[in-house]
Design a protein around this motif. Structure first.
Motif, short mmCIF file in Angstrom:
data_model
loop_
_atom_site.label_atom_id
_atom_site.label_comp_id
_atom_site.label_asym_id
_atom_site.label_seq_id
_atom_site.Cartn_x
_atom_site.Cartn_y
_atom_site.Cartn_z
N ASP A 97 0.83 -1.21 0.00
CA ASP A 97 0.00 0.00 0.00
C ASP A 97 0.86 1.26 0.00
N ARG A 154 -2.83 4.43 -0.22
CA ARG A 154 -2.10 4.12 1.00
C ARG A 154 -2.96 3.36 2.02
N SER A 155 -4.26 3.22 1.74
CA SER A 155 -5.17 2.53 2.65
C SER A 155 -5.55 1.17 2.08
N SER A 156 -5.54 0.17 2.94
CA SER A 156 -5.95 -1.18 2.52
C SER A 156 -7.41 -1.45 2.85
N PHE A 157 -8.12 -0.45 3.40
CA PHE A 157 -9.52 -0.66 3.78
C PHE A 157 -10.38 -1.18 2.61
N SER A 188 -13.92 0.73 11.57
CA SER A 188 -12.81 1.37 10.86
C SER A 188 -12.31 2.66 11.54
N GLY A 226 -8.47 3.23 12.56
CA GLY A 226 -7.71 4.40 12.17
C GLY A 226 -7.04 5.08 13.34
N TYR A 229 -4.18 2.95 14.44
CA TYR A 229 -3.11 2.95 13.44
C TYR A 229 -2.24 4.20 13.54
N TYR A 230 -2.88 5.36 13.67
CA TYR A 230 -2.14 6.62 13.61
C TYR A 230 -1.66 7.13 14.97
N GLU A 275 0.53 0.99 14.64
CA GLU A 275 0.16 0.60 13.28
C GLU A 275 -0.28 -0.86 13.24
N ASN A 317 -0.09 -6.39 5.03
CA ASN A 317 -1.35 -7.04 4.68
C ASN A 317 -1.20 -8.56 4.80
N THR A 348 -14.35 2.31 -1.08
CA THR A 348 -13.75 3.24 -0.12
C THR A 348 -14.73 3.40 1.04
#
Length: 503
Positions: A27, A34-37, A60, A64, A67-68, A72, A128, A239
């Motif tokens: 990603d 950049r997102s695998s969602f 999600s 997020g 992750y941030y 991660e 992933n 998305t």
């Protein structure tokens, strides 16, 4: 170590890399996004339906935040658990093989691919799950090895957790690289974020892929292998916004689909066209269809040979003609047969009985066949289809095209009985029916042509009308690639066409 330690990807020369090895992140590096969602969402919807997709969307934000702001690894673990928990490994592999490649291939980063495509050996090193990305990277991009997070399983099902050493991020990526290469240094390492720096530092050269939302993806013609077969219900990449819109629309769409199906099934065929128009279904008719057969003059029926798009092909053919046209098929779900407003006739393996039945139907009036195949080198009417060309010279090719904005109306892996519902759940589905010229008498079996020659001519005429390319794939190739079987109906054996459209 700062990101500025490594130059950007545009500084990497692609010359003289024929004997080099490259290791790239997924990603944001191999892919523009950049997102695998979206890819987790595709799996969630395909294996668990709308409820699992809804659950994934709800968690999600938590993923997020983790992750941030926390870890991660923790954010990715939340997505993995929500998507995979309780799902059969074989189902995940099936989606990864049949659904994800189309979406992955439309998001390849041009600068990364410029470098990757020139190197002899290519490795993917990603956080992933390996099971998600391996089929695409190996089968379509020619990667040698995929190093990714391993999911934990129990009795053939994913538990939702990951196996040691856990999610491959930061130092764990570096450890995975050391384990794979030992003391050997790969020539190039490609990444896009600070957590990729540890593994990039182990390579002789390292390059960062900066985020650039405006960069154009690599065109599919430039990829090593085209995506010919695709399955899956979703038309657009889900998305977070698209996933939300899909979830909100589904109840409305299902109600609308029931209305549209009821209109097509219960109303007289001459008014179905107008009912569809009122309900948002667009039917475009091109060309000049032949008039209906007349028993009083002894004129036999016309055989309409249509390109196959969905199970609804004969329905929209009948809608375009304003009269019901019986359809011959080798398999159809009981539900589709029940709600169909036209007569559907199943063939069996007895050629003599099939010939007698078809001849009788043609004496009574027009008939339609929508075989799975339009773009093959071999006749798409082989076996049961070639039989039709031997029984009548009244052959009219029909090119069918449909447009869907949210859901695909056909599937190889899923339950075929839901195909009509998914097609009609689109906000404004469209069908374009083009009647081509009737086959000239000198090109029919009555003029001495073989049934295979006739089939090939019709195939080429339809393919040319639709601007399709010719493939050599068979129907079995399609189902083996998408569903892991040969597409046969075990519970009620039927004759199958030998060649199909690559789509």
């Amino acid at each position: 170590m700062a990101i500025t330690t490594f130059p950007t990807i545009d500084k990497c020369s692609s010359n003289g890399r024929e004997n080099h090895t490259v290791v790239a992140d997924m990603d944001g590096t191999l892919l523009r996004g950049r997102s695998s969602f979206p890819y987790f969402a595709l799996i969630a919807f395909e294996v668990g339906g709308i409820l699992r997709l809804l659950f994934l969307l709800l968690v999600s934000p938590l993923a997020g935040i983790l992750y941030y702001f926390v870890s991660e690894s923790a954010g990715i673990q939340v997505l993995i658990f929500t998507t995979f928990a309780g799902v059969r490994v074989s189902e995940i592999e099936s989606v990864a093989r049949a659904v994800l490649p189309k979406f992955y291939s439309s998001d390849i980063h041009p600068e990364s691919w410029r470098v990757l495509s020139t190197c002899e050996k290519r490795y993917i090193l990603t956080a992933n799950p390996r099971i998600m990305v391996e089929a695409f990277c190996k089968d379509f991009l020619g990667f040698d090895t995929v190093l990714g997070t391993e999911i934990a399983t129990y009795k053939g099902k994913a538990t939702g957790f990951v196996s040691p050493p856990g999610v491959l991020v930061a130092e764990k990526k570096a450890d995975a690289l050391k384990k794979a290469f030992g003391d050997v240094q790969p020539e190039i390492g490609l990444g896009d974020r600070h957590t990729d720096i540890p593994f990039m530092a182990l390579c002789k050269e390292g390059y960062m892929v900066p985020p650039n939302p405006k960069v154009e993806a690599v065109t599919r013609e430039k990829l090593p292998k085209p995506i010919v077969f695709h399955d899956g219900r979703l038309v657009q990449k889900p998305t977070p916004l698209m996933a939300l819109l899909t979830i909100l629309w589904l109840p409305i769409g299902f109600f609308l689909a029931c209305l549209r199906i009821a209109a097509g099934s219960l109303l007289p065929m001459p008014v179905v066209y107008y009912a569809f128009w009122v309900l948002g279904v667009r039917v475009t008719v091109k060309g000049t269809p032949p008039p209906p057969a007349k028993k009083s003059t002894g004129q036999s029926g016309v055989l309409f040979i249509c390109s196959h798009r969905t199970l609804l092909d004969p329905i929209f053919l009948s809608t375009a003609l304003g009269r019901p046209i019986p359809a011959v098929t080798y398999s159809v779900s009981r539900l589709s047969e029940f709600i169909s407003p036209i007569k559907t006739v199943r063939l069996n393996r007895d050629r003599a009985k099939d010939a007698a039945m078809i001849k009788k139907l043609l004496e009574e009036g027009d008939l339609a066949i929508c075989p799975e195949g339009t773009t093959c080198r071999e006749p798409f009417l082989l076996r049961f289809s070639a039989l039709f060309a031997e029984l009548t010279d009244e052959l009219v090719p029909v090119a069918m095209v449909n447009k869907m904005s949210m859901f695909h109306g056909t599937t190889a892996r899923g339950w075929k009985g839901m195909d009509p519902f998914y097609f009609f759940m689109n906000p404004s589905p469209e069908y374009e029916v083009t009647f081509l010229n009737k086959l000239p008498a000198e090109l029919t079996c009555g003029a001495g042509k073989s049934s295979h020659d006739v089939a090939n001519y019709i195939q080429r005429a339809i393919a040319a009308s639709l601007s399709y390319d010719i493939t050599s794939f068979t129907r079995k190739d399609k189902y083996r690639a998408l569903a892991g079987n040969d597409g046969s109906v075990v519970e009620k054996p039927v004759l199958q066409p030998n060649k199909v459209m690559g789509c």
